[in-house]
Design a protein around this motif. Structure first.
Motif, PDB file in Angstrom:
ATOM      1  N   LEU A   1       0.809  -1.200   0.000  1.00  0.00           N
ATOM      2  CA  LEU A   1       0.000   0.000   0.000  1.00  0.00           C
ATOM      3  C   LEU A   1       0.848   1.256   0.000  1.00  0.00           C
ATOM      4  O   LEU A   1       0.456   2.290  -0.567  1.00  0.00           O
ATOM      5  N   GLY A   2       2.097   1.197   0.576  1.00  0.00           N
ATOM      6  CA  GLY A   2       2.913   2.382   0.611  1.00  0.00           C
ATOM      7  C   GLY A   2       4.265   2.099   1.232  1.00  0.00           C
ATOM      8  O   GLY A   2       4.494   1.036   1.816  1.00  0.00           O
ATOM      9  N   THR A   3       5.171   3.081   1.209  1.00  0.00           N
ATOM     10  CA  THR A   3       6.509   2.948   1.759  1.00  0.00           C
ATOM     11  C   THR A   3       6.812   4.176   2.591  1.00  0.00           C
ATOM     12  O   THR A   3       6.271   5.243   2.357  1.00  0.00           O
ATOM     13  N   VAL A   4       7.729   3.978   3.564  1.00  0.00           N
ATOM     14  CA  VAL A   4       8.158   5.068   4.431  1.00  0.00           C
ATOM     15  C   VAL A   4       9.611   5.347   4.108  1.00  0.00           C
ATOM     16  O   VAL A   4      10.454   4.444   4.220  1.00  0.00           O
ATOM     17  N   SER A   5       9.908   6.576   3.740  1.00  0.00           N
ATOM     18  CA  SER A   5      11.273   6.922   3.358  1.00  0.00           C
ATOM     19  C   SER A   5      12.039   7.388   4.590  1.00  0.00           C
ATOM     20  O   SER A   5      11.461   7.871   5.554  1.00  0.00           O
ATOM     21  N   LEU A   6      13.401   7.173   4.550  1.00  0.00           N
ATOM     22  CA  LEU A   6      14.281   7.553   5.650  1.00  0.00           C
ATOM     23  C   LEU A   6      15.024   8.805   5.229  1.00  0.00           C
ATOM     24  O   LEU A   6      15.673   8.815   4.178  1.00  0.00           O
ATOM     25  N   THR A   7      14.996   9.791   6.091  1.00  0.00           N
ATOM     26  CA  THR A   7      15.655  11.061   5.816  1.00  0.00           C
ATOM     27  C   THR A   7      16.800  11.213   6.794  1.00  0.00           C
ATOM     28  O   THR A   7      16.619  11.124   8.021  1.00  0.00           O
ATOM     29  N   TRP A   8      18.059  11.371   6.248  1.00  0.00           N
ATOM     30  CA  TRP A   8      19.244  11.495   7.098  1.00  0.00           C
ATOM     31  C   TRP A   8      19.438  12.956   7.487  1.00  0.00           C
ATOM     32  O   TRP A   8      19.326  13.845   6.679  1.00  0.00           O
ATOM     33  N   THR A   9      19.809  13.108   8.777  1.00  0.00           N
ATOM     34  CA  THR A   9      20.097  14.459   9.255  1.00  0.00           C
ATOM     35  C   THR A   9      21.542  14.780   8.896  1.00  0.00           C
ATOM     36  O   THR A   9      22.317  13.932   8.414  1.00  0.00           O
ATOM     37  N   GLU A  10      21.913  16.037   9.137  1.00  0.00           N
ATOM     38  CA  GLU A  10      23.261  16.465   8.791  1.00  0.00           C
ATOM     39  C   GLU A  10      24.306  15.740   9.637  1.00  0.00           C
ATOM     40  O   GLU A  10      25.389  15.355   9.163  1.00  0.00           O
ATOM     41  N   ALA A  11      24.008  15.511  10.902  1.00  0.00           N
ATOM     42  CA  ALA A  11      24.956  14.784  11.771  1.00  0.00           C
ATOM     43  C   ALA A  11      25.123  13.331  11.329  1.00  0.00           C
ATOM     44  O   ALA A  11      26.220  12.766  11.342  1.00  0.00           O
ATOM     45  N   GLU A  12      23.964  12.770  10.929  1.00  0.00           N
ATOM     46  CA  GLU A  12      24.043  11.376  10.479  1.00  0.00           C
ATOM     47  C   GLU A  12      24.820  11.266   9.167  1.00  0.00           C
ATOM     48  O   GLU A  12      25.552  10.287   8.932  1.00  0.00           O
ATOM     49  N   ARG A  13      24.674  12.244   8.296  1.00  0.00           N
ATOM     50  CA  ARG A  13      25.440  12.202   7.046  1.00  0.00           C
ATOM     51  C   ARG A  13      26.933  12.310   7.333  1.00  0.00           C
ATOM     52  O   ARG A  13      27.766  11.644   6.696  1.00  0.00           O
ATOM     53  N   ALA A  14      27.286  13.167   8.284  1.00  0.00           N
ATOM     54  CA  ALA A  14      28.703  13.305   8.637  1.00  0.00           C
ATOM     55  C   ALA A  14      29.243  12.001   9.217  1.00  0.00           C
ATOM     56  O   ALA A  14      30.365  11.571   8.926  1.00  0.00           O
ATOM     57  N   ARG A  15      28.407  11.357  10.059  1.00  0.00           N
ATOM     58  CA  ARG A  15      28.843  10.072  10.632  1.00  0.00           C
ATOM     59  C   ARG A  15      29.000   9.008   9.550  1.00  0.00           C
ATOM     60  O   ARG A  15      29.932   8.189   9.599  1.00  0.00           O
ATOM     61  N   ARG A  16      28.162   9.010   8.544  1.00  0.00           N
ATOM     62  CA  ARG A  16      28.257   8.037   7.450  1.00  0.00           C
ATOM     63  C   ARG A  16      29.521   8.276   6.626  1.00  0.00           C
ATOM     64  O   ARG A  16      30.211   7.342   6.214  1.00  0.00           O
ATOM     65  N   ARG A  17      29.829   9.563   6.389  1.00  0.00           N
ATOM     66  CA  ARG A  17      31.053   9.864   5.651  1.00  0.00           C
ATOM     67  C   ARG A  17      32.286   9.400   6.440  1.00  0.00           C
ATOM     68  O   ARG A  17      33.257   8.878   5.873  1.00  0.00           O
ATOM     69  N   HIS A  18      32.226   9.625   7.745  1.00  0.00           N
ATOM     70  CA  HIS A  18      33.347   9.174   8.570  1.00  0.00           C
ATOM     71  C   HIS A  18      33.484   7.657   8.553  1.00  0.00           C
ATOM     72  O   HIS A  18      34.597   7.092   8.506  1.00  0.00           O
ATOM     73  N   SER A  19      32.345   6.975   8.568  1.00  0.00           N
ATOM     74  CA  SER A  19      32.371   5.502   8.519  1.00  0.00           C
ATOM     75  C   SER A  19      32.971   5.005   7.195  1.00  0.00           C
ATOM     76  O   SER A  19      33.775   4.053   7.181  1.00  0.00           O
ATOM     77  N   ARG A  20      32.625   5.641   6.102  1.00  0.00           N
ATOM     78  CA  ARG A  20      33.186   5.240   4.812  1.00  0.00           C
ATOM     79  C   ARG A  20      34.685   5.496   4.760  1.00  0.00           C
ATOM     80  O   ARG A  20      35.455   4.710   4.196  1.00  0.00           O
ATOM     81  N   LEU A  21      35.078   6.639   5.364  1.00  0.00           N
ATOM     82  CA  LEU A  21      36.504   6.959   5.392  1.00  0.00           C
ATOM     83  C   LEU A  21      37.276   5.925   6.202  1.00  0.00           C
ATOM     84  O   LEU A  21      38.368   5.482   5.808  1.00  0.00           O
ATOM     85  N   VAL A  22      36.709   5.507   7.304  1.00  0.00           N
ATOM     86  CA  VAL A  22      37.381   4.474   8.134  1.00  0.00           C
ATOM     87  C   VAL A  22      37.459   3.146   7.388  1.00  0.00           C
ATOM     88  O   VAL A  22      38.466   2.444   7.438  1.00  0.00           O
ATOM     89  N   LEU A  23      36.358   2.810   6.668  1.00  0.00           N
ATOM     90  CA  LEU A  23      36.363   1.554   5.908  1.00  0.00           C
ATOM     91  C   LEU A  23      37.425   1.582   4.813  1.00  0.00           C
ATOM     92  O   LEU A  23      38.161   0.597   4.606  1.00  0.00           O
ATOM     93  N   ALA A  24      37.520   2.727   4.131  1.00  0.00           N
ATOM     94  CA  ALA A  24      38.550   2.842   3.078  1.00  0.00           C
ATOM     95  C   ALA A  24      39.943   2.778   3.687  1.00  0.00           C
ATOM     96  O   ALA A  24      40.865   2.165   3.118  1.00  0.00           O
ATOM     97  N   SER A  25      40.100   3.407   4.885  1.00  0.00           N
ATOM     98  CA  SER A  25      41.415   3.359   5.531  1.00  0.00           C
ATOM     99  C   SER A  25      41.777   1.925   5.934  1.00  0.00           C
ATOM    100  O   SER A  25      42.935   1.484   5.812  1.00  0.00           O
ATOM    101  N   ALA A  26      40.747   1.201   6.405  1.00  0.00           N
ATOM    102  CA  ALA A  26      41.010  -0.194   6.799  1.00  0.00           C
ATOM    103  C   ALA A  26      41.407  -1.043   5.583  1.00  0.00           C
ATOM    104  O   ALA A  26      42.346  -1.863   5.653  1.00  0.00           O
ATOM    105  N   PHE A  27      40.727  -0.817   4.484  1.00  0.00           N
ATOM    106  CA  PHE A  27      41.077  -1.567   3.278  1.00  0.00           C
ATOM    107  C   PHE A  27      42.455  -1.153   2.761  1.00  0.00           C
ATOM    108  O   PHE A  27      43.257  -1.983   2.325  1.00  0.00           O
ATOM    109  N   GLY A  28      42.749   0.149   2.824  1.00  0.00           N
ATOM    110  CA  GLY A  28      44.071   0.602   2.407  1.00  0.00           C
ATOM    111  C   GLY A  28      45.173   0.048   3.290  1.00  0.00           C
ATOM    112  O   GLY A  28      46.262  -0.318   2.815  1.00  0.00           O
ATOM    113  N   ALA A  29      44.866   0.009   4.602  1.00  0.00           N
ATOM    114  CA  ALA A  29      45.862  -0.587   5.503  1.00  0.00           C
ATOM    115  C   ALA A  29      46.101  -2.061   5.172  1.00  0.00           C
ATOM    116  O   ALA A  29      47.231  -2.571   5.276  1.00  0.00           O
TER     117      ALA A  29
END
Length: 508
Positions: free
Chosen positions: A464-492
């Protein structure tokens, strides 16, 4: 194709959802694998190449005198049996590997490992053999190859030498047995000849001797008939001329010219016969007998003193010649009669013995055959023994084949294994695969619906319908940091791979 793409998208979302689990598994697998690769012991390989020269000048020179050993086959068999258990145990004793084994199981394991790490290769056309060994210590690898090379050279000579000695010992035993048989056969043949010395054939077979005796008897009888006919003819001529009568008679003297003449004539014939025959010849025996008879007659006539001592006084000269011829005919006839009697007795004796001769000849032939067989075998064994000795000496001499060390075993300085750079790369690839597989499996264990279509397709109910998720600015910053850590771990992880790879290259 669309279904495949959608499945890949689903797995990619699952991997991204559980990416931290995947990264942890990657690091764990990579670190464990790289530690194993770096701690693996190094393998050192030592090898030697040897050339076997089997083209010896002794082969064509001695090919007709003895059995020339097949040195090519001898070397080939030795190369195939070099890794036998006795040789491996000898190698372990030569390089002191048996000191490291404290039990029978460890000793068996060391033997199996030694056999698995030794390789022997060769070329059939050029007779070049390569012996190689891989071990954990450079000195041990060189010593093992040197020991195998020594056993290979020595075994190529001593193997045939031992076989030749065994063959010579066997032939010696056979020679002693045939020597005993030969002596027994010689004694049996000697005893048989002594026992039947009168029945053994001297020249030709016994039937030939019997035929010769019959021919000689018939010839003697024919000569006797001829002599009788000649004597009768002389007597007939003497009967046709009567003697002349006279009145004067002289007293008988002791000498008798007639008998003396006859004795002289017979003695002359006897001297001639002695130049040709022995004293046992029938003619000589007859002449001696006739001389004895004439001597007795002379003595008998000498007892009458008043007989006329000139028997030819009342006869004509022709009658006197006939009388001399008659005397000669009587002497010849007497000799021939003796010969006929001797030949008849000989023929009768041979005829009587001929009944036992076939059996005697058969036994003699069998004894001669047994003796000849034993003699031939004995002589053949003697020649075979000399040939075996010469063959053994040829097999053990260094002139039949020459070993030339092309590449002697040296002390290896760099290891040949394991291939650490390759194993390091394979460890990284395995860690990446293990991490991605872990994320996918976790996603299947905790299923979620990535889109309304997937929910509708699985449940069969309308959405019947879907509920969309909206990220806040803090959450977006945390996601970027998480991706950076993941890339650093893979680079290491990649940097760690480079460091381990560099360490592996430097170690090799």
């Amino acid at each position: 194709m669309e279904e495949l793409i959608s499945q890949l998208q689903v797995h990619a979302r699952r991997f991204w959802k559980y990416r931290w689990y995947a990264m942890g598994v990657m690091w764990l697998c990579a670190l464990a694998g790289w530690a194993t690769v770096l701690t693996m012991p190094s393998d050192y390989q030592a090898s030697a190449r040897v050339y076997v020269d089997t083209q010896s000048i002794l082969k064509p020179l001695l090919s007709g005198m003895t059995t020339v050993p097949n040195v090519e086959q001898q070397v080939s068999i030795m190369s195939r049996t070099l890794l036998s258990r006795p040789n491996l145990e000898r190698v372990m004793r030569m390089v002191d590997l048996d000191l490291q084994s404290n039990s029978a199981r460890q000793r068996e394991r060391a033997l199996d490992q030694l056999a698995a790490t030794i390789k022997i290769t060769g070329t059939s056309s050029h007779d070049i053999y390569t012996i190689s060994y891989r071990g954990g210590e450079p000195k041990q690898a060189r010593d093992v190859v040197q020991s195998l090379l020594t056993i290979f050279v020595e075994g190529s000579f001593t193997g045939k030498r031992d076989d030749s000695r065994q063959a010579v010992r066997f032939i010696d035993d056979q020679i002693r047995g045939y020597e005993t048989r030969l002596i027994s056969a010689e004694n049996a043949l000697k005893d048989f000849k002594v026992r039947y010395t009168g029945l053994l054939p001297r020249q030709g077979d016994y039937s030939a001797q019997l035929a010769d005796a019959a021919d000689a008897l018939n010839t003697a009888r024919l000569e006797m008939d001829e002599a009788e006919q000649a004597r009768n003819a002389i007597r007939a001529q003497m009967g046709g001329e009567p003697p002349r009568k006279g009145k004067d008679r002289r007293p008988v003297r002791i000498n008798n010219p007639e008998l003396d003449a006859r004795i002289a004539l017979v003695a002359k014939d006897l001297d001639a016969l002695r130049l040709q025959y022995t004293e046992q010849h029938p003619d000589i025996v007859a002449a001696k007998r006739l001389i004895g008879q004439l001597e007795a007659r002379k003595i008998e006539e000498s007892k009458h003193p008043y007989r006329d001592n000139d028997p030819g006084r009342n006869y004509s000269p022709m009658l006197q010649q006939l009388k001399v011829a008659q005397t000669e005919a009587d002497a010849k006839l007497a000799a021939i009669r003796v010969r006929v009697a001797e030949f008849g007795a000989r023929h009768a004796r041979l005829l009587e013995q001929s009944k036992a001769v076939p059996e005697v000849e058969a036994q003699l032939s069998q004894l001669n055959r047994d003796y000849q067989i034993n003699k031939d075998n004995y002589e053949k064994l003697i020649s075979k023994r000399e040939a075996a000795k010469l063959s053994g000496e040829l097999s053990s001499t260094t002139e039949m084949m020459t070993f030339k060390i092309i590449d002697p075993p040296t002390l290896p300085l760099t290891p040949v294994g394991p291939d650490r750079p390759l194993l390091t790369t394979l460890t990284l690839c395995g860690a990446l695969c293990a991490g991605m597989l872990t994320a996918v499996l976790i996603g299947q264990a905790r299923p979620t619906f990535a889109s309304p279509a997937a929910l509708r397709e699985l449940t069969g109910l309308p959405v019947l319908g879907t509920v969309s998720l909206t990220w806040t600015e803090a959450e977006r910053a945390r996601r970027r940091h998480s991706r950076l850590v993941l890339a650093s771990a893979f680079g290491a992880l990649v940097f760690a791979y480079g460091a381990v790879l560099a360490a592996s290259v430097l170690r090799t």
